[in-house]
Design a protein around this motif. Structure first.
Motif, PDB file in Angstrom:
ATOM      1  N   TYR A 148      -6.476 -29.594 -24.593  1.00 52.48           N
ATOM      2  CA  TYR A 148      -5.408 -29.719 -23.603  1.00 52.48           C
ATOM      3  C   TYR A 148      -4.332 -28.682 -23.901  1.00 52.48           C
ATOM      4  O   TYR A 148      -4.027 -28.396 -25.066  1.00 52.48           O
ATOM      5  N   TYR A 149      -3.759 -28.144 -22.839  1.00 50.84           N
ATOM      6  CA  TYR A 149      -2.681 -27.170 -22.967  1.00 50.84           C
ATOM      7  C   TYR A 149      -1.511 -27.608 -22.087  1.00 50.84           C
ATOM      8  O   TYR A 149      -1.715 -28.143 -20.996  1.00 50.84           O
ATOM      9  N   ILE A 150      -0.307 -27.365 -22.577  1.00 44.78           N
ATOM     10  CA  ILE A 150       0.902 -27.629 -21.792  1.00 44.78           C
ATOM     11  C   ILE A 150       1.765 -26.369 -21.796  1.00 44.78           C
ATOM     12  O   ILE A 150       2.039 -25.793 -22.853  1.00 44.78           O
ATOM     13  N   TRP A 158       0.583 -32.087 -31.130  1.00 43.03           N
ATOM     14  CA  TRP A 158       0.621 -30.824 -30.404  1.00 43.03           C
ATOM     15  C   TRP A 158       1.094 -29.691 -31.309  1.00 43.03           C
ATOM     16  O   TRP A 158       2.002 -29.864 -32.112  1.00 43.03           O
ATOM     17  N   ASN A 159       0.467 -28.527 -31.145  1.00 41.61           N
ATOM     18  CA  ASN A 159       0.838 -27.342 -31.903  1.00 41.61           C
ATOM     19  C   ASN A 159       1.369 -26.259 -30.970  1.00 41.61           C
ATOM     20  O   ASN A 159       0.823 -26.029 -29.880  1.00 41.61           O
ATOM     21  N   PRO A 213      10.806 -15.935 -26.172  1.00 41.81           N
ATOM     22  CA  PRO A 213       9.916 -15.404 -25.142  1.00 41.81           C
ATOM     23  C   PRO A 213       9.735 -16.373 -23.974  1.00 41.81           C
ATOM     24  O   PRO A 213      10.030 -17.567 -24.089  1.00 41.81           O
ATOM     25  N   GLY A 214       9.246 -15.858 -22.864  1.00 41.70           N
ATOM     26  CA  GLY A 214       9.122 -16.650 -21.654  1.00 41.70           C
ATOM     27  C   GLY A 214       7.910 -17.555 -21.674  1.00 41.70           C
ATOM     28  O   GLY A 214       6.805 -17.139 -22.047  1.00 41.70           O
ATOM     29  N   VAL A 215       8.085 -18.785 -21.291  1.00 41.89           N
ATOM     30  CA  VAL A 215       7.085 -19.860 -21.206  1.00 41.89           C
ATOM     31  C   VAL A 215       6.682 -20.305 -22.608  1.00 41.89           C
ATOM     32  O   VAL A 215       6.341 -19.502 -23.481  1.00 41.89           O
ATOM     33  N   ARG A 216       6.716 -21.606 -22.814  1.00 38.35           N
ATOM     34  CA  ARG A 216       6.355 -22.214 -24.094  1.00 38.35           C
ATOM     35  C   ARG A 216       5.007 -22.904 -23.921  1.00 38.35           C
ATOM     36  O   ARG A 216       4.799 -23.663 -22.970  1.00 38.35           O
ATOM     37  N   LEU A 217       4.071 -22.629 -24.815  1.00 36.65           N
ATOM     38  CA  LEU A 217       2.726 -23.179 -24.754  1.00 36.65           C
ATOM     39  C   LEU A 217       2.442 -24.072 -25.959  1.00 36.65           C
ATOM     40  O   LEU A 217       2.797 -23.723 -27.091  1.00 36.65           O
ATOM     41  N   HIS A 218       1.806 -25.213 -25.717  1.00 42.33           N
ATOM     42  CA  HIS A 218       1.325 -26.095 -26.785  1.00 42.33           C
ATOM     43  C   HIS A 218      -0.136 -26.442 -26.524  1.00 42.33           C
ATOM     44  O   HIS A 218      -0.585 -26.442 -25.375  1.00 42.33           O
ATOM     45  N   GLU A 219      -0.863 -26.768 -27.601  1.00 36.10           N
ATOM     46  CA  GLU A 219      -2.253 -27.190 -27.439  1.00 36.10           C
ATOM     47  C   GLU A 219      -2.541 -28.421 -28.295  1.00 36.10           C
ATOM     48  O   GLU A 219      -1.883 -28.669 -29.311  1.00 36.10           O
ATOM     49  N   GLU A 261      -8.976 -35.963 -33.057  1.00 36.83           N
ATOM     50  CA  GLU A 261      -7.709 -35.930 -33.791  1.00 36.83           C
ATOM     51  C   GLU A 261      -7.310 -34.502 -34.148  1.00 36.83           C
ATOM     52  O   GLU A 261      -8.116 -33.719 -34.652  1.00 36.83           O
ATOM     53  N   THR A 262      -6.075 -34.180 -33.887  1.00 34.38           N
ATOM     54  CA  THR A 262      -5.547 -32.827 -34.065  1.00 34.38           C
ATOM     55  C   THR A 262      -4.540 -32.807 -35.198  1.00 34.38           C
ATOM     56  O   THR A 262      -3.676 -33.682 -35.282  1.00 34.38           O
ATOM     57  N   GLU A 263      -4.644 -31.824 -36.066  1.00 33.34           N
ATOM     58  CA  GLU A 263      -3.661 -31.669 -37.130  1.00 33.34           C
ATOM     59  C   GLU A 263      -2.430 -30.952 -36.591  1.00 33.34           C
ATOM     60  O   GLU A 263      -2.537 -29.925 -35.933  1.00 33.34           O
ATOM     61  N   ALA A 264      -1.276 -31.523 -36.873  1.00 32.96           N
ATOM     62  CA  ALA A 264      -0.009 -30.933 -36.436  1.00 32.96           C
ATOM     63  C   ALA A 264       1.079 -31.384 -37.400  1.00 32.96           C
ATOM     64  O   ALA A 264       0.930 -32.403 -38.095  1.00 32.96           O
ATOM     65  N   PRO A 265       2.197 -30.661 -37.480  1.00 31.87           N
ATOM     66  CA  PRO A 265       3.287 -31.058 -38.382  1.00 31.87           C
ATOM     67  C   PRO A 265       3.795 -32.467 -38.074  1.00 31.87           C
ATOM     68  O   PRO A 265       3.808 -32.891 -36.915  1.00 31.87           O
TER      69      PRO A 265
END
Length: 539
Positions: A24-26, A48-49, A35-41, A324-328
């Motif tokens: 999934y991407y947001i 989310w990263n 920078p323009g537009v912020r992306l997470h996956e 399951e996704t690893e993220a901070p």
């Protein structure tokens, strides 16, 4: 697993969520921040990263001089024909009758880039999205802006066919397909084709506490052929003032590989001063508009609804097939400036970080003094989002000003109108470096210490500065050795750095509070300040 909302805390507004395979991407709005537009996956919608910003060249985005709150409004991310498509709007005016916006399109085969040079699409209205129909045709769907004073400025949703061979729109195909409900201010359209129906999801009611999302559908894409859902509003907190999440509305729909449905929406988490009544004042959203995700199901007539009611839920069941996704665990950050590029969490205003602002490498960040923190053109400031209500942030600055026009330090910043900072400058009466705390609240600039500004001893090279943010208030501290800290006796109201405060008097109230580092030299000599590190710790 459970989704804990907001999934993207801190300023992450207008989410456009898609799925490609099992990922999934947001994409979210960045307005005048670079920078323009912020992306997470994510692969589970829970963790989310952050990804590199797709608009990282001035040839893709030129915001020099853009007003605060202008710039990138409501980007739309989609995937078709083996590549990612990104539509974004650059808004040049935020107050008054006009918006003067331009919509652009860039593409990439890999979400990490490189992203193409932009195609200029049109300027009919903002919040444009690209719909890929199952017959191969593509359409631009967008809010329509009407500047005429005798008409409502939000003039419905315009649909225009996009020619992929020429990479241009076909203006002769443009038609308004929906005028929205009586709530008005219809914007943020996303179009989906599901089981033979075209579903149009749109935000309405403005982006404050009256905000909502409405759904309409049609069997065709003909003009004014859409009918509104019987479950309207699809999501809203206008009538749920006591829920944890507020302002939910503008967003995007996505399905999982297993056939479940979810909706990503902007949201806000207001707090109130102790003296403010619960229902008389909705509150202050210092973290800006964030991103939440709600579970969606469909009734027997094929209309979508939010599980748990249109007020949404703080905790939501994750997809059954989530990976399951690893993220901070949180968004704490420690930066020793060892790299020759800024960390991905840092942002600048309107333009990229260049030698005009300074340089970074070898364990320090050097900022070259330019305009004041109210400057829209030449500003040496790097900032990162407030992503928690309570945090500490600190730095060490080495700075040798020659006059009071030269300043460098630690800032809490909303926009050019509303900010504060603790900074090192020069006191000509004492012939000494001093530490001052100042705040700009719209047209009122206040120096809090004045003749009681804290002297910096001559044998002290660097000064440590720290801010402590505690939801409704925040303070600054200083140290001359990095070990013994002294609180500066100035307590500031965090509400000044909120969307809700700025919205009272200014049209560009769409971002959120940042903490950062800045250097100013109004004398024009480019005096440099060296920052040894930066530390942001959530509490």
């Amino acid at each position: 697993m459970k989704i804990s909302n907001p999934v993207l805390p801190g300023f992450n507004a207008d989410p456009s969520m898609i799925r490609v395979g099992d990922t999934y991407y947001i994409a979210t709005s960045t307005f005048d921040w670079w920078p323009g537009v912020r992306l997470h996956e994510s692969k589970d919608m829970v963790h989310w990263n952050l990804l590199p910003g797709p608009l990282n060249r001035v040839s893709q985005l030129d915001m020099r001089g853009n007003p605060s709150g202008g710039g990138i409004w409501a980007p739309d991310l989609s995937y078709a024909d083996g590549k990612f498509w990104l539509i974004y709007t650059d808004v040049k005016i935020v107050n008054g009758a006009f918006k003067d916006c331009t919509n652009y399109l860039v593409t990439a085969e890999d979400i990490h880039g490189p992203w193409s040079e932009p195609v200029r699409v049109n300027g009919v209205g903002f919040d444009a999205s690209l719909f890929h129909d199952d017959d191969g045709r593509k359409y631009l769907v967008q809010q329509t802006w009407d500047f005429r004073e005798y008409r409502h400025p939000f003039n419905g949703i315009t649909l225009t066919e996009f020619d992929t061979e020429t990479m241009h729109l076909k203006p002769e195909t443009a038609r308004i397909i929906w005028h929205g409900t009586d709530v008005k201010l219809v914007e943020g359209p996303h179009l989906y084709k599901i089981n033979g129906w075209y579903y149009l999801f749109c935000a309405e009611g403005g982006t404050q506490y009256e905000h909502q999302e409405s759904v309409a559908r049609s069997r065709t894409l003909d003009a004014l052929s859409f009918e509104v859902s019987p479950h309207d509003p699809f999501i809203s907190n206008f009538d749920t003032p006591d829920t944890y999440l507020q302002k939910q509305g503008h967003g995007a729909l996505v399905n999982t590989p297993g056939g479940e449905w979810y909706y990503a929406s902007l949201c806000g988490r207001p707090w109130r001063h102790e003296t403010e009544p619960a229902h008389g004042v909705r509150g202050w959203c210092t973290l800006g508009r964030e991103t939440s995700i709600q579970k969606v199901e469909w009734d027997e007539d094929g209309w979508p609804y939010v599980v748990g009611g249109h007020g949404g839920q703080r905790y939501v069941e994750a997809p059954k097939d989530a990976i399951e996704t690893e993220a901070p665990v949180d968004h704490s950050q420690h930066d020793e400036f060892e790299s020759d590029e800024l960390d991905i969490n840092w942002n600048t205003l309107r333009v990229p970080f260049t030698e005009a602002m300074g340089r970074v490498s070898g364990g320090s960040l050097t900022l070259r003094g330019q305009g004041s923190l109210s400057n829209l053109f030449e500003l040496s400031l790097i900032g990162r989002r407030w992503q928690a209500f309570d945090f500490d942030a600190e730095t060490k600055v080495t700075f040798s000003p020659d006059n009071y026009m030269q300043m460098a330090g630690l800032t809490n910043f909303y926009n050019h109108l509303c900010w504060s900072w603790a900074f090192v400058t020069w006191d000509e009466k004492r012939g000494k470096r001093v530490i001052e705390v100042a705040q700009n609240d719209f047209d009122t600039y206040t120096s809090f210490l004045k003749d009681k500004a804290i002297e910096v001893p001559d044998d002290v090279e660097g000064v440590w500065l720290r801010t402590k943010v505690r939801t409704s208030t925040y303070t600054y501290e200083y140290s001359f050795d990095g070990e013994i800290w002294h609180e500066i006796q100035v307590t500031l109201d965090a509400a000044v750095l909120s969307d809700d405060h700025v919205a009272r008097r200014y049209g560009g109230f769409f971002t959120g509070a940042f903490v950062g580092l800045a250097a100013v030299d109004l004398a024009g000599y480019g005096k440099e300040a060296v920052f040894g590190y930066f530390d942001y710790q959530e509490r």
